[in-house]
Design a protein around this motif. Structure first.
Motif, PDB file in Angstrom:
ATOM      1  N   GLN A 167       0.835  -1.203   0.000  1.00 54.83           N
ATOM      2  CA  GLN A 167       0.000   0.000   0.000  1.00 54.83           C
ATOM      3  C   GLN A 167       0.868   1.252   0.000  1.00 54.83           C
ATOM      4  N   GLU A 168       0.417   2.241  -0.724  1.00 57.22           N
ATOM      5  CA  GLU A 168       1.247   3.410  -0.914  1.00 57.22           C
ATOM      6  C   GLU A 168       1.389   4.239   0.361  1.00 57.22           C
ATOM      7  N   ASP A 169       0.280   4.352   1.131  1.00 57.88           N
ATOM      8  CA  ASP A 169       0.385   5.169   2.338  1.00 57.88           C
ATOM      9  C   ASP A 169       1.274   4.499   3.378  1.00 57.88           C
ATOM     10  N   VAL A 170       1.324   3.166   3.354  1.00 58.35           N
ATOM     11  CA  VAL A 170       2.235   2.470   4.265  1.00 58.35           C
ATOM     12  C   VAL A 170       3.676   2.775   3.893  1.00 58.35           C
ATOM     13  N   GLN A 171       3.943   2.816   2.588  1.00 63.29           N
ATOM     14  CA  GLN A 171       5.307   3.155   2.150  1.00 63.29           C
ATOM     15  C   GLN A 171       5.700   4.537   2.631  1.00 63.29           C
ATOM     16  N   LYS A 172       4.755   5.469   2.498  1.00 64.31           N
ATOM     17  CA  LYS A 172       5.049   6.844   2.919  1.00 64.31           C
ATOM     18  C   LYS A 172       5.305   6.885   4.427  1.00 64.31           C
ATOM     19  N   SER A 173       4.459   6.177   5.193  1.00 58.52           N
ATOM     20  CA  SER A 173       4.618   6.173   6.641  1.00 58.52           C
ATOM     21  C   SER A 173       5.970   5.597   7.027  1.00 58.52           C
ATOM     22  N   ALA A 174       6.334   4.492   6.387  1.00 62.23           N
ATOM     23  CA  ALA A 174       7.607   3.861   6.712  1.00 62.23           C
ATOM     24  C   ALA A 174       8.753   4.816   6.426  1.00 62.23           C
ATOM     25  N   PHE A 175       8.621   5.536   5.324  1.00 62.86           N
ATOM     26  CA  PHE A 175       9.688   6.467   4.953  1.00 62.86           C
ATOM     27  C   PHE A 175       9.803   7.596   5.978  1.00 62.86           C
ATOM     28  N   ILE A 176       8.654   8.130   6.410  1.00 59.70           N
ATOM     29  CA  ILE A 176       8.687   9.216   7.401  1.00 59.70           C
ATOM     30  C   ILE A 176       9.285   8.716   8.710  1.00 59.70           C
ATOM     31  N   TYR A 177       8.865   7.494   9.095  1.00 57.61           N
ATOM     32  CA  TYR A 177       9.418   6.927  10.321  1.00 57.61           C
ATOM     33  C   TYR A 177      10.928   6.758  10.198  1.00 57.61           C
ATOM     34  N   LEU A 178      11.361   6.316   9.005  1.00 55.04           N
ATOM     35  CA  LEU A 178      12.790   6.103   8.785  1.00 55.04           C
ATOM     36  C   LEU A 178      13.553   7.409   8.972  1.00 55.04           C
ATOM     37  N   ILE A 179      13.026   8.498   8.416  1.00 50.88           N
ATOM     38  CA  ILE A 179      13.706   9.784   8.551  1.00 50.88           C
ATOM     39  C   ILE A 179      13.814  10.158  10.024  1.00 50.88           C
ATOM     40  N   ALA A 180      12.703  10.001  10.764  1.00 50.99           N
ATOM     41  CA  ALA A 180      12.708  10.391  12.177  1.00 50.99           C
ATOM     42  C   ALA A 180      13.731   9.581  12.947  1.00 50.99           C
ATOM     43  N   THR A 181      13.740   8.282  12.714  1.00 52.67           N
ATOM     44  CA  THR A 181      14.630   7.456  13.520  1.00 52.67           C
ATOM     45  C   THR A 181      16.092   7.681  13.138  1.00 52.67           C
ATOM     46  N   ARG A 182      16.340   7.977  11.871  1.00 45.17           N
ATOM     47  CA  ARG A 182      17.723   8.308  11.466  1.00 45.17           C
ATOM     48  C   ARG A 182      18.205   9.563  12.183  1.00 45.17           C
ATOM     49  N   THR A 183      17.339  10.576  12.196  1.00 48.02           N
ATOM     50  CA  THR A 183      17.736  11.828  12.832  1.00 48.02           C
ATOM     51  C   THR A 183      18.016  11.599  14.309  1.00 48.02           C
ATOM     52  N   ALA A 184      17.135  10.812  14.957  1.00 43.78           N
ATOM     53  CA  ALA A 184      17.328  10.564  16.383  1.00 43.78           C
ATOM     54  C   ALA A 184      18.670   9.898  16.626  1.00 43.78           C
ATOM     55  N   THR A 185      18.982   8.888  15.810  1.00 43.75           N
ATOM     56  CA  THR A 185      20.240   8.177  16.007  1.00 43.75           C
ATOM     57  C   THR A 185      21.428   9.095  15.759  1.00 43.75           C
ATOM     58  N   ALA A 186      21.299   9.975  14.766  1.00 42.02           N
ATOM     59  CA  ALA A 186      22.409  10.901  14.484  1.00 42.02           C
ATOM     60  C   ALA A 186      22.701  11.761  15.711  1.00 42.02           C
ATOM     61  N   PHE A 187      21.644  12.293  16.328  1.00 42.38           N
ATOM     62  CA  PHE A 187      21.844  13.119  17.521  1.00 42.38           C
ATOM     63  C   PHE A 187      22.480  12.310  18.640  1.00 42.38           C
ATOM     64  N   LEU A 188      21.972  11.078  18.814  1.00 46.19           N
ATOM     65  CA  LEU A 188      22.504  10.244  19.892  1.00 46.19           C
ATOM     66  C   LEU A 188      23.984   9.949  19.677  1.00 46.19           C
ATOM     67  N   ILE A 189      24.342   9.623  18.432  1.00 48.82           N
ATOM     68  CA  ILE A 189      25.740   9.289  18.162  1.00 48.82           C
ATOM     69  C   ILE A 189      26.626  10.491  18.442  1.00 48.82           C
ATOM     70  N   ALA A 190      26.149  11.686  18.023  1.00 56.11           N
ATOM     71  CA  ALA A 190      26.929  12.899  18.283  1.00 56.11           C
ATOM     72  C   ALA A 190      27.148  13.066  19.781  1.00 56.11           C
ATOM     73  N   GLY A 191      26.080  12.922  20.552  1.00 57.98           N
ATOM     74  CA  GLY A 191      26.201  13.089  22.001  1.00 57.98           C
ATOM     75  C   GLY A 191      27.120  12.048  22.610  1.00 57.98           C
ATOM     76  N   PHE A 192      27.001  10.803  22.130  1.00 61.05           N
ATOM     77  CA  PHE A 192      27.827   9.725  22.700  1.00 61.05           C
ATOM     78  C   PHE A 192      29.303   9.960  22.430  1.00 61.05           C
ATOM     79  N   ILE A 193      29.609  10.352  21.189  1.00 61.25           N
ATOM     80  CA  ILE A 193      31.024  10.544  20.852  1.00 61.25           C
ATOM     81  C   ILE A 193      31.595  11.700  21.670  1.00 61.25           C
ATOM     82  N   TRP A 194      30.781  12.723  21.817  1.00 56.54           N
ATOM     83  CA  TRP A 194      31.214  13.876  22.617  1.00 56.54           C
ATOM     84  C   TRP A 194      31.506  13.434  24.053  1.00 56.54           C
ATOM     85  N   MET A 195      30.566  12.655  24.612  1.00 55.87           N
ATOM     86  CA  MET A 195      30.757  12.216  25.994  1.00 55.87           C
ATOM     87  C   MET A 195      31.964  11.297  26.108  1.00 55.87           C
ATOM     88  N   HIS A 196      32.191  10.478  25.065  1.00 59.20           N
ATOM     89  CA  HIS A 196      33.352   9.586  25.113  1.00 59.20           C
ATOM     90  C   HIS A 196      34.636  10.386  25.161  1.00 59.20           C
TER      91      HIS A 196
END
Lengths: 663, 213
Positions: A167-196
């Motif tokens: 279904q097309e709307d499922v594809q769109k939802s998955a894509f939006i979720y993917l963007i959100a989770t990528r951004t979250a991980t990017a922030f976390l990695i930045a914070g972790f490396i800084w703390m390290h």
């Protein structure tokens, strides 16, 4: 594969935990290999068994000294997998396993009814990887372990969201979720490396965010906010929870956002953050998202989308409590921070339970009536009484009506805000606490409105469509998990006094403050429950029941006989509130009348409500557009001409030579 | 300022490349390439003499025969087969291209003058860089695929010159491998050019711009 667990040296709970992880790992692989032959009942059993093991492990390590263990043979450079089960992780592990057991049973009936739409082998494989990774994230004790399983968690969740990827709307939802989770991980990695680089170690125990270290803490805080879907990053939630199969929505909303909260407690509260900026970020984001979430849940037509927005609201409540705990930590008010932390931990457990319950009920409604659209539901009360009962219990808990668990945790949050008003000497802090109480009250009222609408439109009245009229209960696998979760909600509510005491102990231990310094709060929940029921009965019998139902024929305006479409609809129910907040909701009624010159007898009337998310249209839309234009500009660099590429090469070489010789 | 033999020959090779930039005649360019390669062979032999390494003598001989002999012969044969004796040129006119490469020579002398790792190799390093950049200029200002190959060979010469002057030579095996690679690359490139000629009836690289998103 040898994971390096030496069972002889491990204690009881660690052994059980390791076995559970193994089983999930094996199931994840085997389900994929099975393909179409994957059997639901067997998979469900294999999925629930580790949940029970984890539950026992969590129970055994509750109020015990933390257990650390390592899989030292799995190495990434000089870093290995390290885990720690303490009381904080035990409480979230037990939440995870309870919801896991419920969803495992529910999935059987859900998938059987959606035969052919979801590939069972993919589903079971991804969901066991999902559970495994959430478990590991909760207990991880160093940054690499956390990140590896955090990623596995996000990606397996993505695979589950995309279950119906045709279904097309499922594809769109998955894509939006993917963007959100990528951004979250990017922030976390930045914070972790800084703390390290600051602490010189990947272990969470050695990280301290006190004093100047608040900037990396801010990165981590933003990452976790994005993951748990706080305003203004909440957009992925409605998409993801709507597109995912209902048991998965239950797991995502009930457990995954709590995993992010658990991580926030582990990093920021245990890490002794004493910056008011971080506290303000959480408090502000929490307050705004609870208001925003409930407001949007009020106008949703899709039952699951409504629940998703209500998740935004509840995550707001939870993170608001966390922010308040950090305020208490920064301003040295141990009572406030202990109470607020206890409130947010308790509320996250409660929200996990009743939101999972509500998603399961919504899933039942969806499979039974073949639609989630409130405009097509109705009249399910007589056809699905058990689902109605469970939904009502869940809704009562989420609206914090007295005998429920939601009431207990929100009450704790109110009392911590009250304490902040007494403790604080600064006028601004007192004022802010007062404002927060006001917002919390408003949100509580709106949530009652929202769920009254959901229940009223979906379950009461007459069915609005053929499929809703044919709906019936789905069988034992669908109502047993719901009943279990509903009972848990009620039990947690009735034993609120005991539970809050335990959670306060945990909060004190987490905050490292002496237990004697906090007051014991007794909550007379059974008495409140009795009082509530007695007063409700009295109101019903004395006031409401006196008006007897009269049967008579109404004037039908000349349009023919009464039809289900003449009932109060979801749109008309929400309209008063939607009009009040029309600035935020961008609420508009599009009215189209043909033949208006015929005064009382137009040929055709069409009324359509329209709401739009400001964030989506005014912030994220232009952002995406900007990215697109920038990428188009960049794409012009790739012209396909050999000579142009050679020119790039030449210029790069010159640049490298120029830079290299200067250094 | 006293120059070592290595430096004199290296600079001479670089000047050969500059002259190549100034000519559109493909056969003349091949001739200059041959001279340049032989000069590099002399440089290698001179380094072999001062360091007393037998391996480098072998490499010098191999360069003179393979890159200074076989490759130019093959290229001349290709010129004849393809009937492309002269390149139309593009972007910069030959005199301008020559001046640009002279400018790059000066620039690389200024930038890389202090880079020499071994004593007496500073000017050789800048000559090598200049060979590399001039090779790029050659590829940039030529239109036919054949001239592109020649430009590429000049770049390769620059890289070789840099390596041999800055590291006093690599092991024989590595050097031989690299040289065979160049030989094979030229053969393959030649084959592809023949194919291009057959398919499109021209070997104009500017018209091969379809390969992109």
């Amino acid at each position: 594969m040898n994971l390096g667990f030496e069972f002889g040296k491990l204690n009881f709970s660690a052994t059980l935990f390791a076995i559970a992880i193994f089983i999930w790992m094996i199931q994840s692989v085997i389900s994929l290999l099975c393909g179409k032959k994957c059997r639901h009942d067997f998979s469900s059993f294999l999925f629930a068994l580790p949940c029970i093991l984890v539950l026992i492990a969590a129970g055994a390590s509750w109020n015990h000294p933390p257990v650390s263990f390592e899989a030292s043979t799995i190495m990434f450079g000089d870093v290995h997998i390290a885990e720690k089960i303490d009381s904080l992780s035990a409480i979230f592990l037990s939440l995870l396993s309870v919801i896991g057991i419920a969803t495992s049973a529910f999935s059987v009936s859900y998938l059987k009814h959606l035969k052919g739409r979801i590939n069972p082998s993919h589903y079971w494989s991804a969901i066991s990887a999902f559970m495994l990774s959430m478990c590991m994230v909760i207990v991880s004790a160093n940054a690499p372990t956390f990140l590896v399983f955090w990623e596995l968690m996000s990606l397996s969740a993505l695979a589950l969201i995309a279950s119906e990827h045709q279904q097309e709307d499922v594809q769109k939802s998955a894509f939006i979720y993917l963007i959100a989770t990528r951004t979250a991980t990017a922030f976390l990695i930045a914070g972790f490396i800084w703390m390290h680089s600051i602490a010189g170690s990947w272990g969470f125990d050695s990280w301290s965010f006190a004093g100047k270290n608040w900037l990396p803490a801010l990165f981590i805080a933003i990452g976790l906010c994005i993951k748990s879907g706080l305003w203004p990053f909440h957009l992925s939630l409605p998409y993801a929870y709507t597109a995912a199969p209902s048991p998965v929505s239950a797991l995502m909303s009930g457990v995954m956002s709590k995993v992010a909260f658990c991580a926030a407690v582990r990093f920021l509260v245990v890490g002794q953050v004493d910056s008011l900026v971080i506290a303000g970020v959480f408090l502000g984001a929490g307050l705004i998202s609870m208001f925003w979430g409930i407001l949007f849940s009020l106008v949703q037509q899709d039952l699951k989308r409504l629940l998703a927005y209500s998740s935004v609201e509840n995550n707001g409540v939870i993170f608001c409590g966390l922010g308040l705990a950090l305020v208490g930590q920064a301003m040295n008010h141990p009572i406030v921070s202990a109470l607020a932390l206890a409130a947010s931990i308790f509320h996250s457990i409660n929200h996990g339970l009743f939101k999972a319950l509500l998603f399961l009920s919504a899933g039942t409604v969806e499979t039974a009536a073949h639609t989630r659209d409130l405009g097509l539901l109705g009249g399910l009360a007589s056809r699905m009484p058990i689902t109605l009962l469970c939904f009502v219990v869940g809704a009562a808990s989420i609206c914090a009506l007295p005998p429920s668990n939601g009431f207990a945790s929100k009450w704790l949050l109110y009392s911590s805000l009250m304490n902040e008003i007494w403790c604080s000497s600064e006028l601004t802090v007192r004022g802010l606490a007062l404002v927060s109480i006001g917002i919390l009250g408003l949100v509580g009222g709106l949530s009652v409105f929202s769920f009254a609408r959901a229940i009223g439109v979906a379950f009461l009245g007459n069915p609005r469509s053929e499929s809703a009229a044919k709906a019936s209960e789905l069988g034992v696998f669908s109502w047993l998990p719901q009943i279990t979760l509903a009972c848990l909600c009620v039990i947690l509510g009735l034993c609120a006094s005991f539970v809050t005491g335990q959670v306060e102990l945990l909060a004190c231990a987490t905050l490292k403050i002496p237990i004697t310094s906090t007051p014991k709060f007794q909550m007379p929940m059974p008495q409140i429950a009795v009082l509530f029921f007695v007063s409700a009965m009295l109101v019903y019998h004395l006031i409401l029941k006196t008006s007897k139902a009269r049967k008579y024929v109404t004037w039908e305006c000349g349009f023919g006989s009464l039809s289900p479409r003449m009932q109060v609809s979801s749109v008309s129910f929400a309209q008063p509130i939607a009009r009040i907040f029309s600035q935020i909701l961008r609420f508009k009624l599009l009215v189209e009348i043909k033949g208006a010159d015929r005064r009382h007898f137009p040929e055709y009337v069409k009324v359509e409500p329209q709401t739009a998310s400001i964030l989506e249209s005014k912030v994220y839309g232009p952002l995406v557009q900007m990215l697109r234009t920038l990428s188009d500009l960049l794409a012009k660099l790739q012209a396909g001409s050999v000579h142009l590429y050679l020119l790039y090469l030449c210029l790069t070489l010159l640049l490298i030579v120029a830079v290299g010789t200067k250094l | 300022m006293s120059l070592s033999i290595v430096e004199i020959f290296a600079v001479a090779a670089a000047l050969c490349a500059v002259l190549m930039a100034g000519s559109l005649h493909v056969k003349r360019n091949i001739f200059f390439y041959m001279v340049q390669t032989v000069l590099l062979a002399v440089v290698t032999a001179e380094i072999a003499r001062t360091d007393g390494e037998l391996n480098l003598y072998l490499i010098a001989v191999a360069i003179a025969i393979l890159k200074g002999g076989c490759v130019p012969i093959f290229l001349r044969w290709m010129v004849k087969r393809l009937q492309s004796y002269s390149d139309p040129g593009m972007m910069l006119a030959p005199p301008l291209a020559m001046h640009a490469s002279l400018l790059l020579f000066a620039l690389s002398y200024l930038e890389l003058g202090s880079l020499g790792a071994l004593p007496g190799s500073a000017l050789a390093a800048s000559a090598a860089a200049s060979l590399l950049l001039t090779g790029l200029i050659l590829m940039l200002t030529r239109k036919t695929a054949l001239s592109q190959i020649i430009g590429f060979l000049v770049i390769e010469n620059g890289i070789y010159l840099f390596a041999v002057t800055q590291t006093s030579g690599m092991p024989l095996l590595v050097e031989m491998g690299v040289m065979l690679d160049v030989l094979v690359a030229v053969m393959v490139a030649g084959l592809i050019v023949f194919r291009i000629q057959q398919s499109f009836e021209h070997i104009d690289v500017t018209q091969l711009a379809e390969l992109r998103d």
